[in-house]
Each structure stands twice: as structure tokens, then as C-alpha cells.
Motif scaffolding. Structure first.
Motif: not given
Length: 297
Positions: A254, A257, A290, A294
Motif C-alpha cells: 500500500p 501504491v 498488490e 491496483h
């Protein structure tokens, strides 16, 4: 704003053909868009080690994958006459079913050119020669007979057949030099590949790229377990120093990202990543599921 594309940069050092092919297959399965080799005859700045020839290896990877786009970051133009390079590129494009990306540079490692007996000339001479090289490639890929007379190359009644599968093989020119590299990007490239050490000048250099799209290189450390963050951070600093690769991207999926989303807002469309662990199965799978998935949507 469209989705980001991601490629894996995997310099073929201290490895063998089977290992490279297996990693490319894993990258394809993980959802990466492209896979990139280096084009050197030795490992710059390192002790002697196994260094596989790039175009031969790229052909093996092309035969072992089906969706990955394939190329070099970047090819060393002084190693090959443009007529030979055009034949090699068209052939690999045929073998891969139209998946070749043609990365080229004017040869920045002068010691390597001297070691293997390639005439180096000045940096400007090599950049000028690359400009002629790119013009000849376009003529060869057309399949039509042509003559060419330049300062560095002369061809008479030349032609390139078969033609590539793609209507145009995308040309990637890498670097961050205002005087020598960026004019070549503006005049010839489909993609400007911003090297990691120039990413902090991306906004300054981007207006010089003409219509070329922007890709960039990143040293990436994926933190899958919080207790490993220190190890990942230290390893990436040792293997990919900031002086060469720019600020590394280290974090959980995350966190990564968000870091790559910020790059997208800077205008980057293709992110070429080199992992601190050189791309283990666990890292490729996690990053693909992930981060890539995304940001592609």
C-alpha cells in the motif's frame, strides 16, 4: 489519466539462461507488462563475472513468454552497425509476435568501449552517430531500398526485409542530458526513459522530450513483513546506491501504491523497477497482485 504500466529490469549478471527465462515467466504471470535486460559486455564497475549477451538472451525470453514486451535499458548503439541492429530487431520482433521495445543509448561507459576495441570518439560524436543510427533504422524497417550518406555511416542500395511485425517498433532513449540526449529523444523517441539519477529533474527535463511518453527507472524494496523493513532498506542502499538510482522506493505494497501514484501525477506512464532482492517469486507475486493490479485500473 490511464493506468500505470510496470516493467522489471533484470540485468543478466551472475546468472544463467534458465534462471532468466524462469524469472521472465514469473514476471509475466504476476502481471508485469514488460521485461528488460542490460546491454553490456561486462558488468560496469564490478569484478569479472558471467554476463550473458543481451540480444541472444532476449530471443530465448521471447520464445518462452507470450505477453511480456521485451527490450533493453538501454541498448549500446556503438556495439552494432545500424543495418545489423535493424535486422536483429526485425527478427526478434518476428520471433516475439510484435513484442519488441527498442531501447538505445549512445554508449556512456567509455572504459567498456575501450576494453573491447570499439572506437569511442567524443560523447558528442557518439550522440551524433546515434542520431544517424536511428534514421537508418527507420529506413531499414520500411523495407524499401535506400541510400544513406552521413558523417558516420554510408549505405548504398540497402533495404531491410522482412519488416517488423509492428507498424513501428517503439523506440526508448534513456538518459537525462540536456545537450546530447534530450534532443535525440525529441527527434526520434516514442519513450523517454528517465534514469533514476535524473528523476529529481524530471519536471525540468520533461518539456525537452517533444512528444515522447515518459518512463522512469526505480530501485524498489518491497516490505512484506514489517520486521524486514530495516533489512530491505539496507540492502537496497548497498545494491542500488542513490547516486546511480535516485531515491529508492521502499515500503509495504500500500505504501508503494501511493509512491507510484505520485509518479503518475508527474507524468510517468511506465515504471521500470529493479528490486532489492533482484525479483524473487514472492516479491514479483506480491508486487504484481498488490501494486501493479491496483494501479493499472
Amino acid at each position: 489519466m490511464g493506468g500505470l504500466r510496470f516493467g522489471v529490469y533484470a540485468p543478466q549478471l551472475k546468472t544463467d539462461v534458465a534462471t532468466v527465462i524462469e524469472q521472465a515467466r514469473r514476471a509475466e504471470a504476476a502481471g508485469f507488462d514488460s521485461y528488460w535486460l542490460m546491454d553490456h559486455l561486462l558488468a560496469p564497475g564490478a569484478p569479472p563475472c558471467d554476463t550473458l549477451e543481451s540480444w541472444t538472451l532476449l530471443t530465448a525470453v521471447a520464445c518462452s513468454t507470450s505477453t511480456l514486451r521485451l527490450g533493453h535499458l538501454v541498448g549500446c548503439a556503438p556495439f552494432r552497425h545500424p543495418s545489423l541492429l535493424a535486422k536483429m530487431a526485425a527478427t526478434v520482433d518476428q520471433i516475439s509476435g510484435g513484442r519488441l521495445e527498442l531501447g538505445l543509448g549512445w554508449g556512456s561507459v567509455e572504459s567498456e568501449l575501450a576494453t573491447f576495441g570499439f572506437p569511442a570518439g567524443s560523447r558528442r560524436e557518439r550522440a551524433d552517430a546515434l542520431g544517424e543510427n536511428l534514421r537508418i533504422l527507420d529506413l531499414m524497417f520500411s523495407g524499401e531500398p535506400f541510400d544513406f550518406t552521413g558523417k558516420h555511416f554510408t549505405l548504398t542500395g540497402a533495404y531491410g526485409l522482412p519488416r517488423p511485425v509492428q507498424r513501428r517498433i517503439p523506440v526508448h532513449i534513456g538518459g537525462g542530458g540536456r545537450q546530447l540526449t534530450m534532443p535525440l529523444v525529441a527527434n526520434h523517441a516514442d519513450w523517454w526513459n528517465c534514469v533514476g539519477s535524473a528523476r529529481d529533474r524530471l519536471e525540468e527535463l520533461a518539456p525537452l522530450r517533444g512528444s515522447a511518453r515518459i518512463s522512469a527507472q526505480y530501485a524498489v524494496g518491497v516490505v512484506l513483513r514489517e520486521e524486514d523493513r530495516g533489512t530491505v532498506t539496507a540492502r537496497i542502499a548497498r545494491r542500488m546506491p542513490e547516486s546511480a538510482w535516485g531515491r529508492p522506493f521502499v515500503g509495504t505494497p500500500p505504501e508503494l501504491v501511493e509512491q507510484f501514484r505520485a509518479e503518475q501525477h508527474r507524468g510517468v506512464e511506465l515504471c521500470i523497477v529493479r528490486f532489492d532482492d533482484f525479483g524473487t517469486t514472492e516479491t514479483l507475486t506480491a508486487f504484481g497482485a498488490e501494486v501493479v493490479a491496483h494501479l493499472r485500473s
